[in-house]
Design a protein around this motif. Structure first.
Motif, PDB file in Angstrom:
ATOM      1  N   TYR A 172       0.747  -1.236  -0.042  1.00 34.81           N
ATOM      2  CA  TYR A 172      -0.089   0.013   0.243  1.00 34.81           C
ATOM      3  C   TYR A 172       1.013   1.149  -0.014  1.00 34.81           C
ATOM      4  O   TYR A 172       0.678   1.979  -0.866  1.00 34.81           O
ATOM      5  CB  TYR A 172      -1.085   0.054   1.312  1.00 34.81           C
ATOM      6  N   LEU A 173       1.732   1.408   1.171  1.00 34.60           N
ATOM      7  CA  LEU A 173       2.433   2.575   1.196  1.00 34.60           C
ATOM      8  C   LEU A 173       3.473   2.961   0.054  1.00 34.60           C
ATOM      9  O   LEU A 173       3.435   3.841  -0.418  1.00 34.60           O
ATOM     10  CB  LEU A 173       3.035   2.550   2.533  1.00 34.60           C
ATOM     11  N   VAL A 174       4.447   2.124  -0.270  1.00 36.42           N
ATOM     12  CA  VAL A 174       5.393   2.065  -1.030  1.00 36.42           C
ATOM     13  C   VAL A 174       4.862   1.984  -2.410  1.00 36.42           C
ATOM     14  O   VAL A 174       5.324   3.098  -3.297  1.00 36.42           O
ATOM     15  CB  VAL A 174       6.675   0.874  -1.113  1.00 36.42           C
ATOM     16  N   PRO A 175       3.792   1.499  -2.897  1.00 38.26           N
ATOM     17  CA  PRO A 175       3.353   1.495  -4.231  1.00 38.26           C
ATOM     18  C   PRO A 175       2.584   2.758  -4.398  1.00 38.26           C
ATOM     19  O   PRO A 175       2.715   3.433  -5.392  1.00 38.26           O
ATOM     20  CB  PRO A 175       2.082   0.320  -4.218  1.00 38.26           C
TER      21      PRO A 175
ATOM     22  N   SER B 200       1.969  -0.415 -22.754  1.00 32.37           N
ATOM     23  CA  SER B 200       3.091  -0.592 -21.817  1.00 32.37           C
ATOM     24  C   SER B 200       3.478   0.708 -21.612  1.00 32.37           C
ATOM     25  O   SER B 200       4.927   0.848 -21.749  1.00 32.37           O
ATOM     26  CB  SER B 200       4.013  -1.655 -22.013  1.00 32.37           C
ATOM     27  N   ASP B 201       2.700   1.928 -21.374  1.00 35.24           N
ATOM     28  CA  ASP B 201       3.443   3.122 -21.089  1.00 35.24           C
ATOM     29  C   ASP B 201       2.891   3.459 -19.530  1.00 35.24           C
ATOM     30  O   ASP B 201       1.999   4.101 -19.427  1.00 35.24           O
ATOM     31  CB  ASP B 201       2.565   4.162 -21.897  1.00 35.24           C
ATOM     32  N   PHE B 202       3.626   2.817 -18.572  1.00 40.78           N
ATOM     33  CA  PHE B 202       3.460   2.788 -17.485  1.00 40.78           C
ATOM     34  C   PHE B 202       3.600   4.404 -16.711  1.00 40.78           C
ATOM     35  O   PHE B 202       2.902   4.637 -15.907  1.00 40.78           O
ATOM     36  CB  PHE B 202       4.312   2.164 -16.521  1.00 40.78           C
ATOM     37  N   GLY B 203       4.449   5.362 -17.369  1.00 44.10           N
ATOM     38  CA  GLY B 203       4.396   6.374 -16.841  1.00 44.10           C
ATOM     39  C   GLY B 203       3.242   7.162 -17.159  1.00 44.10           C
ATOM     40  O   GLY B 203       2.583   7.608 -16.167  1.00 44.10           O
ATOM     41  N   TYR B 204       2.800   7.084 -18.256  1.00 43.34           N
ATOM     42  CA  TYR B 204       1.474   8.031 -18.725  1.00 43.34           C
ATOM     43  C   TYR B 204       0.376   7.247 -17.789  1.00 43.34           C
ATOM     44  O   TYR B 204      -0.362   8.047 -17.189  1.00 43.34           O
ATOM     45  CB  TYR B 204       1.343   7.673 -20.149  1.00 43.34           C
ATOM     46  N   GLY B 205       0.174   5.915 -17.574  1.00 40.27           N
ATOM     47  CA  GLY B 205      -0.858   5.127 -17.173  1.00 40.27           C
ATOM     48  C   GLY B 205      -0.846   5.608 -15.468  1.00 40.27           C
ATOM     49  O   GLY B 205      -1.909   6.029 -14.849  1.00 40.27           O
ATOM     50  N   SER B 206       0.431   5.918 -14.990  1.00 38.80           N
ATOM     51  CA  SER B 206       0.466   6.229 -13.688  1.00 38.80           C
ATOM     52  C   SER B 206      -0.144   7.476 -13.363  1.00 38.80           C
ATOM     53  O   SER B 206      -0.563   7.883 -12.270  1.00 38.80           O
ATOM     54  CB  SER B 206       1.838   6.115 -13.035  1.00 38.80           C
ATOM     55  N   ALA B 207       0.390   8.469 -14.264  1.00 34.17           N
ATOM     56  CA  ALA B 207      -0.205  10.002 -14.317  1.00 34.17           C
ATOM     57  C   ALA B 207      -1.770   9.885 -14.361  1.00 34.17           C
ATOM     58  O   ALA B 207      -2.339  10.786 -13.541  1.00 34.17           O
ATOM     59  CB  ALA B 207       0.396  10.596 -15.360  1.00 34.17           C
TER      60      ALA B 207
ATOM     61  N   THR C 134      -2.579   1.484  -6.632  1.00 30.16           N
ATOM     62  CA  THR C 134      -1.517   0.570  -6.272  1.00 30.16           C
ATOM     63  C   THR C 134      -1.394  -0.691  -7.164  1.00 30.16           C
ATOM     64  O   THR C 134      -0.375  -1.245  -7.065  1.00 30.16           O
ATOM     65  CB  THR C 134      -1.970   0.189  -4.867  1.00 30.16           C
ATOM     66  N   ALA C 135      -2.406  -0.836  -7.908  1.00 32.04           N
ATOM     67  CA  ALA C 135      -2.230  -2.073  -8.927  1.00 32.04           C
ATOM     68  C   ALA C 135      -1.066  -2.024  -9.843  1.00 32.04           C
ATOM     69  O   ALA C 135      -0.315  -2.999 -10.151  1.00 32.04           O
ATOM     70  CB  ALA C 135      -3.608  -2.339  -9.630  1.00 32.04           C
ATOM     71  N   LEU C 136      -0.732  -0.792 -10.368  1.00 30.80           N
ATOM     72  CA  LEU C 136       0.345  -0.380 -11.400  1.00 30.80           C
ATOM     73  C   LEU C 136       1.401  -0.875 -10.741  1.00 30.80           C
ATOM     74  O   LEU C 136       2.209  -1.729 -11.063  1.00 30.80           O
ATOM     75  CB  LEU C 136       0.272   0.601 -12.021  1.00 30.80           C
ATOM     76  N   PRO C 137       1.786  -0.243  -9.678  1.00 30.13           N
ATOM     77  CA  PRO C 137       3.204  -0.580  -9.148  1.00 30.13           C
ATOM     78  C   PRO C 137       3.364  -1.685  -8.581  1.00 30.13           C
ATOM     79  O   PRO C 137       4.376  -2.504  -8.506  1.00 30.13           O
ATOM     80  CB  PRO C 137       3.449   0.602  -7.965  1.00 30.13           C
ATOM     81  N   ASN C 138       2.212  -2.495  -7.913  1.00 31.11           N
ATOM     82  CA  ASN C 138       2.063  -3.878  -7.469  1.00 31.11           C
ATOM     83  C   ASN C 138       2.646  -4.906  -8.573  1.00 31.11           C
ATOM     84  O   ASN C 138       3.022  -5.909  -8.274  1.00 31.11           O
ATOM     85  CB  ASN C 138       0.908  -4.204  -6.660  1.00 31.11           C
ATOM     86  N   PHE C 139       1.930  -4.462  -9.583  1.00 28.08           N
ATOM     87  CA  PHE C 139       2.232  -5.310 -10.698  1.00 28.08           C
ATOM     88  C   PHE C 139       3.673  -5.177 -11.144  1.00 28.08           C
ATOM     89  O   PHE C 139       4.153  -6.419 -11.380  1.00 28.08           O
ATOM     90  CB  PHE C 139       1.160  -4.923 -12.142  1.00 28.08           C
TER      91      PHE C 139
ATOM     92  N   GLN D 267     -13.346 -12.003  -2.822  1.00 27.74           N
ATOM     93  CA  GLN D 267     -12.242 -12.301  -3.500  1.00 27.74           C
ATOM     94  C   GLN D 267     -12.535 -13.243  -4.314  1.00 27.74           C
ATOM     95  O   GLN D 267     -12.062 -13.450  -5.521  1.00 27.74           O
ATOM     96  CB  GLN D 267     -11.535 -13.057  -2.593  1.00 27.74           C
ATOM     97  N   TRP D 268     -13.512 -14.049  -4.245  1.00 27.17           N
ATOM     98  CA  TRP D 268     -14.257 -14.855  -5.271  1.00 27.17           C
ATOM     99  C   TRP D 268     -14.470 -14.150  -6.446  1.00 27.17           C
ATOM    100  O   TRP D 268     -14.434 -14.548  -7.648  1.00 27.17           O
ATOM    101  CB  TRP D 268     -15.303 -15.884  -4.894  1.00 27.17           C
ATOM    102  N   ASN D 269     -14.948 -13.014  -6.325  1.00 27.29           N
ATOM    103  CA  ASN D 269     -15.492 -12.040  -7.212  1.00 27.29           C
ATOM    104  C   ASN D 269     -14.508 -11.202  -7.893  1.00 27.29           C
ATOM    105  O   ASN D 269     -14.731 -10.732  -8.944  1.00 27.29           O
ATOM    106  CB  ASN D 269     -16.636 -11.235  -6.837  1.00 27.29           C
ATOM    107  N   GLU D 270     -13.289 -11.175  -7.239  1.00 29.74           N
ATOM    108  CA  GLU D 270     -12.240 -10.368  -7.754  1.00 29.74           C
ATOM    109  C   GLU D 270     -11.800 -10.356  -9.292  1.00 29.74           C
ATOM    110  O   GLU D 270     -11.702 -11.720  -9.641  1.00 29.74           O
ATOM    111  CB  GLU D 270     -10.876 -10.374  -7.013  1.00 29.74           C
ATOM    112  N   TYR D 271     -11.608  -9.482  -9.952  1.00 29.31           N
ATOM    113  CA  TYR D 271     -11.372  -9.560 -11.466  1.00 29.31           C
ATOM    114  C   TYR D 271     -10.091  -8.844 -11.846  1.00 29.31           C
ATOM    115  O   TYR D 271      -9.152  -9.445 -12.726  1.00 29.31           O
ATOM    116  CB  TYR D 271     -12.745  -8.919 -12.155  1.00 29.31           C
ATOM    117  N   PHE D 272      -9.844  -7.511 -11.368  1.00 25.82           N
ATOM    118  CA  PHE D 272      -8.912  -6.719 -12.157  1.00 25.82           C
ATOM    119  C   PHE D 272      -7.364  -7.295 -11.969  1.00 25.82           C
ATOM    120  O   PHE D 272      -6.691  -7.549 -12.492  1.00 25.82           O
ATOM    121  CB  PHE D 272      -9.145  -5.364 -11.419  1.00 25.82           C
ATOM    122  N   TRP D 273      -7.092  -7.674 -10.490  1.00 24.04           N
ATOM    123  CA  TRP D 273      -5.764  -8.121 -10.050  1.00 24.04           C
ATOM    124  C   TRP D 273      -5.367  -9.578 -10.642  1.00 24.04           C
ATOM    125  O   TRP D 273      -4.231  -9.862 -11.527  1.00 24.04           O
ATOM    126  CB  TRP D 273      -5.478  -8.173  -8.513  1.00 24.04           C
TER     127      TRP D 273
END
Lengths: 310, 307
Positions: A45-48, A275-282, B151-156, B235-241
């Motif tokens: 959560y925090l770091v992401p 796969s443009d992560f910078g733009y997606g993140s913005a 958080t999903a993008l960095p977590n990915f 969780q059963w219904n989770e789709y995005f992750w």
């Protein structure tokens, strides 16, 4: 609910006194208990969250390293017609959702409060909410099919022209909003119903003695006393609707043309398809800011954290 | 729960009333809402038991058109590709049993981990005294505000860098340690539990671990079960992750599999009966849980929603 919290804090105060007397802090044992959750919190959560903000200032195509490009992503977004379209489409979706869902749910909650308190009925209304978005989407994809869907069959039977619910630009978003309303209506109604149950009956008795009409009672008593719950329901609905994704991904994929490319779907496409992560993140930062603003404004406007019952 | 509380005067008024048009109208509206909520599920069943060929000609027949179990056979991979194509399927192999296993694993592992670790944290937030407790708790609560996609993008990226894409570990990791909601939910209950037994145990020299396992957990069995139920369904219904991390056949869960099932339909008319049979099977665990614990789920909504 307010009662519950109040009791809770009271207990908390009274029970902590004997411990305080011993002058002992539980820090060590607390760290042990909190460690797993803390790991999850920091790593996922925090770091992401911080990393997401950082990435929004970079150009990053997953291969290679992110390069710092300052506010270039945001400047590009400001000039990106697809972003403005996604924002408009999302706003349309949110608007239809709040109005329809809140009105229907409030009506249902009042009906449940007045005539039908049965758990069976409440359970039946909750059923769609327990289904995955994907399932709701597929179900309605079938019911609303242009060729042999049952809904279009009835529309035709009434002598009206068939509707291309998912295939036409003007219907794509309202249809998604209707599906979401169907899924959440019962859940929202239950929350409001719980709020109605919490209003003490003596308030109504006094109004009754004073000869208030049902409409006056509703406007002068029910609505103001329901305000905290209503504020919460509105915030949850708006924040939830801004993040619509599953239904769109399963049914229209943002189409036809750009008609249902909502913000979250656009973020997904930018980050994972192009796969443009910078733009997606913005884009994700912008969504985040919008949600925070919406919550803040609604809290202020509806004074959600104050209750007239106190 | 507030929902259970029905004030005596209200009940008396309800009993006194007899039929009026207004009341009849109100019941009619309730019935309509129930019908709109429930009838579509009947339509899933009816379509799943029909054949694709017969559906078009019998759009409004309430009973299955040309009653047939072919759609379910197709879903479970019991049909030969030729047979499947003849009935309007894609003929492509769909490993439904693998998706089912993955969904069961994903939902039960994340639920077990999140509920247990959140209970531990909730105990520290509710029953232990330490500096910074409220600050840390507000930080945890604040994470409820962060939209999952953010958080999903960095977590990915993290899961990818760890080489855990398309593994069950990568799928469950972000959920297994806690959910902010679970901590919040359980803290409320732990705050309200009586101190007496706990203090008696304290004097006996029992340590916090024993108190947690032998007093707190057993006494909070009901809210913990409710939370586990709600978490499992979510969780059963989770789709995005799972869509991001679990694309590979070996870890694909049912929700993602359903999307694939749909896109594998041949050009022209989709395999409606197959799709609806798959939908029904995917929803079945939730439907069964709802049949058993319906009352618990319904009554917990009033609490869980009001944060």
């Amino acid at each position: 609910m307010t009662t519950l919290t109040r009791n809770a804090s009271r207990t908390e105060h009274s029970v902590h006194r004997p411990l305080k007397r011993r002058g002992q802090s539980d820090l060590k044992i607390a760290l042990l208990f909190i460690a797993p959750a803390m790991i999850g919190f920091i790593v996922f959560y925090l770091v992401p969250t911080l990393r997401g903000i950082y990435l929004s200032f970079t150009e990053y195509s997953i291969l290679g390293d992110p390069t710092w490009i300052g506010t270039a992503n945001y400047e590009a977004i400001a000039k990106d017609p697809l972003f403005w379209n996604a924002l408009a489409v999302t706003a349309q979706y949110v608007l239809i959702n709040i109005v329809l869902q809140t009105a229907l749910a409030l009506g249902l909650a009042l009906l449940m409060h007045r005539v039908a308190k049965s758990t069976l009925i409440r359970g039946a209304l909750l059923l769609p909410y327990l289904m995955a978005n994907v399932i709701a989407a597929l179900l309605w994809f079938w019911l609303l099919d242009y060729q042999i869907g049952i809904v279009n069959y009835f529309i035709e039977a009434f002598g009206l022209p068939k509707v291309a619910f998912f295939g036409s630009e003007e219907w794509a978003i309202p249809t998604q909003a209707l599906i979401n309303t169907w899924r959440h209506m019962g859940y929202t109604a239950l929350l409001l119903f719980a709020g109605l149950q919490a209003i003490p009956s003596h308030v109504y008795e006094v109004a009754n003695l004073d000869g208030a009409s049902p409409w006056q009672t509703f406007r002068k008593i029910t609505m103001p006393l329901l305000r905290p719950v209503l504020a919460l329901v509105l915030i949850v609905t708006v924040i939830g609707s801004f993040q619509v994704f599953d239904t769109v991904a399963v049914t229209t994929m943002g189409g036809p043309v750009n008609a249902s490319r909502v913000l979250q779907f656009y973020i997904y496409q930018k980050a994972f398809t192009e796969s443009d992560f910078g733009y997606g993140s913005a884009l994700a930062v912008i969504l985040f800011v919008i949600l925070a603003l919406v919550a803040f404004i609604q809290m202020k406007f509806l004074k959600g954290n104050e209750s007239d019952l106190d | 729960m507030t929902t259970a509380k029905v004030s005596a005067p209200a009940r008396a008024t309800a009993r006194r009333r007899t039929f009026t048009w207004r009341r009849g109208g109100a019941w009619l509206l309730v019935a309509l809402a129930v019908a709109v909520s429930v009838l579509p599920f009947y339509w899933i069943l009816r379509t799943a038991l029909s054949t694709n060929g017969a559906l078009a000609g019998n759009a409004t027949n309430l009973l299955p058109a040309d009653f047939n179990l072919g759609a379910f056979q197709r879903v479970f991979g019991l049909q030969s590709p030729e047979e499947a194509v003849a009935q309007g399927g894609s003929g492509a192999q769909i490993d439904f049993w693998i998706y089912l296993r993955n969904s069961v694993l994903f939902a039960s592992i994340t639920t077990t981990g999140a509920v247990f670790f959140s209970a531990m944290a909730a105990y520290a937030f509710a029953r232990l005294r330490w500096r910074g407790r409220n600050l840390v708790f507000s930080l945890f609560l604040a994470t409820m505000m962060v939209p999952p996609i953010f958080t999903a993008l960095p977590n990915f990226l993290l899961i990818k860098n760890l080489g855990l894409l398309n593994t069950m570990v990568g799928l469950v990791l972000p959920y297994i340690f806690m959910t902010p909601f679970a901590i919040f939910f359980l803290r409320q209950f732990f705050l309200n539990m009586s101190r007496e037994v706990e203090e008696a145990a304290m004097l006996d020299g029992a340590k916090h671990l024993r108190i947690f396992f032998q007093i707190i957990l057993p006494n909070a069995a009901a809210p913990i079960a409710t939370l586990a139920l709600l978490t499992f369904i979510g969780q059963w219904n989770e789709y995005f992750w799972p869509l991001l991390v679990g694309q590979d056949e070996s870890v694909r869960v049912l929700t993602v599999g359903l999307g694939v099932f749909k896109s594998q339909s041949p050009q022209g008319a989709p395999d409606w009966s197959g799709l609806m049979a798959a939908t029904l099977v995917s929803a079945l665990p939730v439907l069964i849980l709802f049949a058993i614990f319906g009352k618990k789920i319904v009554n917990s909504i009033g609490f869980s929603g009001i944060k």
